[in-house]
Scaffold this motif. Structure first.
Motif, PDB file in Angstrom:
ATOM      1  N   LEU A 138      30.825  37.399  37.654  1.00  0.00           N
ATOM      2  CA  LEU A 138      31.560  37.859  38.837  1.00  0.00           C
ATOM      3  C   LEU A 138      31.002  39.194  39.308  1.00  0.00           C
ATOM      4  N   ARG A 139      30.696  39.274  40.601  1.00  0.00           N
ATOM      5  CA  ARG A 139      30.205  40.510  41.200  1.00  0.00           C
ATOM      6  C   ARG A 139      31.136  40.879  42.340  1.00  0.00           C
ATOM      7  N   THR A 140      31.758  42.034  42.262  1.00  0.00           N
ATOM      8  CA  THR A 140      32.767  42.404  43.255  1.00  0.00           C
ATOM      9  C   THR A 140      32.221  43.363  44.304  1.00  0.00           C
ATOM     10  N   THR A 141      32.759  43.218  45.511  1.00  0.00           N
ATOM     11  CA  THR A 141      32.426  44.112  46.617  1.00  0.00           C
ATOM     12  C   THR A 141      33.627  44.156  47.554  1.00  0.00           C
ATOM     13  N   ASP A 142      33.587  45.003  48.563  1.00  0.00           N
ATOM     14  CA  ASP A 142      34.687  45.050  49.523  1.00  0.00           C
ATOM     15  C   ASP A 142      34.506  43.955  50.570  1.00  0.00           C
ATOM     16  N   TRP A 143      35.605  43.599  51.223  1.00  0.00           N
ATOM     17  CA  TRP A 143      35.644  42.491  52.177  1.00  0.00           C
ATOM     18  C   TRP A 143      34.709  42.732  53.362  1.00  0.00           C
ATOM     19  N   THR A 144      34.670  43.954  53.873  1.00  0.00           N
ATOM     20  CA  THR A 144      33.824  44.247  55.027  1.00  0.00           C
ATOM     21  C   THR A 144      32.358  44.014  54.695  1.00  0.00           C
ATOM     22  N   ALA A 152      39.358  34.499  40.824  1.00  0.00           N
ATOM     23  CA  ALA A 152      37.987  34.259  40.375  1.00  0.00           C
ATOM     24  C   ALA A 152      37.891  34.287  38.850  1.00  0.00           C
ATOM     25  N   GLU A 153      38.651  35.148  38.212  1.00  0.00           N
ATOM     26  CA  GLU A 153      38.643  35.204  36.743  1.00  0.00           C
ATOM     27  C   GLU A 153      39.217  33.923  36.140  1.00  0.00           C
ATOM     28  N   ALA A 154      40.267  33.373  36.782  1.00  0.00           N
ATOM     29  CA  ALA A 154      40.828  32.109  36.299  1.00  0.00           C
ATOM     30  C   ALA A 154      39.810  30.979  36.453  1.00  0.00           C
ATOM     31  N   LEU A 155      39.114  30.951  37.580  1.00  0.00           N
ATOM     32  CA  LEU A 155      38.079  29.941  37.794  1.00  0.00           C
ATOM     33  C   LEU A 155      36.931  30.118  36.792  1.00  0.00           C
ATOM     34  N   GLN A 156      36.604  31.365  36.513  1.00  0.00           N
ATOM     35  CA  GLN A 156      35.549  31.664  35.544  1.00  0.00           C
ATOM     36  C   GLN A 156      35.889  31.054  34.180  1.00  0.00           C
TER      37      GLN A 156
END
Length: 542
Positions: A416-422, A400-404
């Motif tokens: 970018l906002r991060t969270t866990d997969w579940t 995602a950082e590369a795409l950013q």
């Protein structure tokens, strides 16, 4: 000095006889095929304990509930249980697996394309000794579909809808046959049933549905021993398995969401197999004697864009974003060749993939032209929710950082906002976006389970799909689903995915090659073009 089992194994190889040394010389990058051909030192080619480091939290082991994506099904669900059908994972490594009989030997579909009769396999027993028969099938379908059944729960019913929701009636016709009727014609119904897992009625009645996950019992190649919920599960070989006992004695699966922790566990000997090694570690792991097994499969890592929100409403903007990203750099440099660039919606290792349909080359100039034509020549700001790990998600934050960076170069500024997969997939299943972003990043399968395809690109999906809707795509999906003719389904799917590629509701990024790193002691793996694995051929040298 830290003990280093992989490096020690490599060092010992130099002192071994030539035949044994060849075993270590053969380790490295294996594309498909088997990871080892036997114990060159002359020991038995079976036994041992396989300890797997998984990328995410382990699933609830109660049949269909799962909750850890296809990785959980691969390493736990399909090891304990079976459906009436299964994927044939051992015959070919150069094409996607076909569906074959499991608890059903064969089946027929009536002229209405809705009424299916399954001839059940005789002599099969559950791991607790209970005989498998038509009553067991009806019992399990009641547990999933009949709200009046004492074993039914809302959680089971909700989970079963994914693959069994099309079933409108079912009955035992005799001890060895069951009849299942679907609401509409369903050409991929046998594939769906590979995911409708069958549990021991005796075990369910003994524990009750609420507690069955603590003592799960199926007919699969491995039986349950113990678990630390979500973190570790231990299974033992089912010596009475109808296809023949697995070569392993034990299978232990451990949760290691952090890629560095997985690699460290392999190097220290805490595990002897890891799912998705960090690409930066692959060369040193190979130098230490590990096998890196890879193969193409039905996988797409992508962003789902909100097609009703801001500039993303305009397909020219979505196409611009697709031209703005350097997929090849991500696949070859960031992911070290463990993935292929995805220039279209259809994954490479599927029949729907069209080599002439690779549309979105890396062309920032064209991206800027499209943005200008759409009325946003200076770009815009947007946001994406990215999982920190999880089934099939590769290195989600670095990707995602590369795409950013690539998108910023044409004026699209991404938060970018991060969270866990579940959390991400739980919100998506409710038609929502975790953290309220304009897009979500994730991996998915499109054709490993055809029943899922309308959930990702269909207009009436209960999932969050970025509100993508195209009546032409809906009609093609409906026609394909209704036909038992695989060639016709493939043609319709190819046309549908070409339309999705043109509409660009997604940012197509890469197709994973499913890498896993194995200690040189692990032998016998056949790496198919699939999310799933047959572990009955695997063994671990002592």
């Amino acid at each position: 000095m830290t003990h280093h089992p992989l490096r020690a194994a490599r060092s010992r190889a130099a002192a071994l006889p030539t035949a044994a040394a060849l075993l270590f010389a053969a380790t490295g990058c294996a594309s498909g095929g088997a990871s080892g051909a036997g114990d060159a030192a002359g020991g038995a080619d079976r036994g041992g304990t396989l300890v797997v480091g998984a990328t995410g939290r382990l699933p609830n082991p109660d049949t269909v509930i799962g909750g850890a994506g296809f990785e959980g099904k691969r390493l736990v669900g399909f090891q304990i249980y079976e459906g009436l059908t299964r994927y044939e994972l051992l015959k070919n490594t150069d094409r996607p697996p076909v569906v074959t009989g499991a608890l059903a030997e064969s089946w027929q579909v009536a002229a209405d394309a809705r009424t299916w009769t399954f001839q059940l396999r005789k002599g099969v027993k559950f791991q607790d000794g209970t005989a498998f028969d038509a009553d067991a099938v009806v019992f399990n379908l009641d547990r999933y579909l009949n709200k009046k059944s004492p074993e039914y729960t809302d959680a089971l019913g909700a989970a079963a809808k994914e693959y069994a929701g099309d079933i409108v009636s079912y009955r035992k016709t005799d001890a060895d046959h069951v009849e299942l009727v679907t609401k509409d014609p369903n050409g991929h119904f046998p594939e769906d049933l590979a995911h409708v897992l069958i549990a021991s009625p005796t075990a369910v009645r003994r524990t009750g549905s609420a507690n069955f996950s603590r003592h799960p019992v199926g007919t699969g190649p491995f039986s349950f021993v113990s678990q630390t919920e979500g973190q570790q599960i231990e299974l033992a070989a089912n010596k009475d398995y109808w296809r023949g006992a697995p070569k392993l004695d034990r299978l232990i699966v451990k949760s290691f969401p952090d890629a560095a922790a997985r690699t460290a566990a392999l190097r220290s000997g805490g595990v002897n197999w890891i799912e998705y090694p960090n690409p930066d570690d692959i060369q040193t792991l190979k130098a230490d004697g590990a096998t890196i097994a890879t193969n193409s499969y039905d996988h797409l890592w992508y962003w789902i864009l909100d097609t009703t929100k801001g500039p993303w409403r305009d397909p020219r903007v979505r196409q611009a974003a697709n031209y703005a990203i350097n997929r090849r750099a991500i696949a070859e440099k960031l992911l070290q060749g463990t993935a292929d660039p995805a220039y279209q919606a259809a994954p490479r290792a599927t029949a729907a993939y069209d080599p002439s349909g690779d549309v979105y080359s890396y062309d920032p100039g064209k991206a800027k032209q499209l943005l200008a034509a759409a009325g946003v020549p200076n770009g815009f700001s947007t946001s994406v929710t990215v999982p920190t790990g999880g089934s099939g998600n590769l290195l989600p934050v670095p990707i995602a950082e590369a795409l950013q960076r690539d998108l910023a170069a044409v004026g699209i500024k991404v938060e970018l906002r991060t969270t866990d997969w579940t959390t991400l997939i739980g919100a998506e299943a409710k038609g929502q976006v975790a953290l309220g972003s304009d897009a979500i990043a994730q991996s998915t399968t499109l054709f490993q389970s055809e029943a899922l395809l309308p959930l990702f690109i269909g207009s009436k999906s209960p999932f969050w799909t970025g509100h993508y809707s195209n009546p032409k795509v809906d009609a093609l999906l409906a026609a394909a689903s209704a036909s038992p003719d695989q060639a016709r389904r493939t043609a319709d799917y190819r046309t549908a995915l070409a339309q999705v590629t043109e509409d660009a509701p997604w940012l197509f990024v890469v197709n994973d090659r499913n890498p896993r790193a194995l200690s040189p002691k692990v032998q016998g793996l056949v790496q198919p073009q699939s999310w799933f694995l047959d572990l009955t051929t695997v063994w671990v040298r002592r």
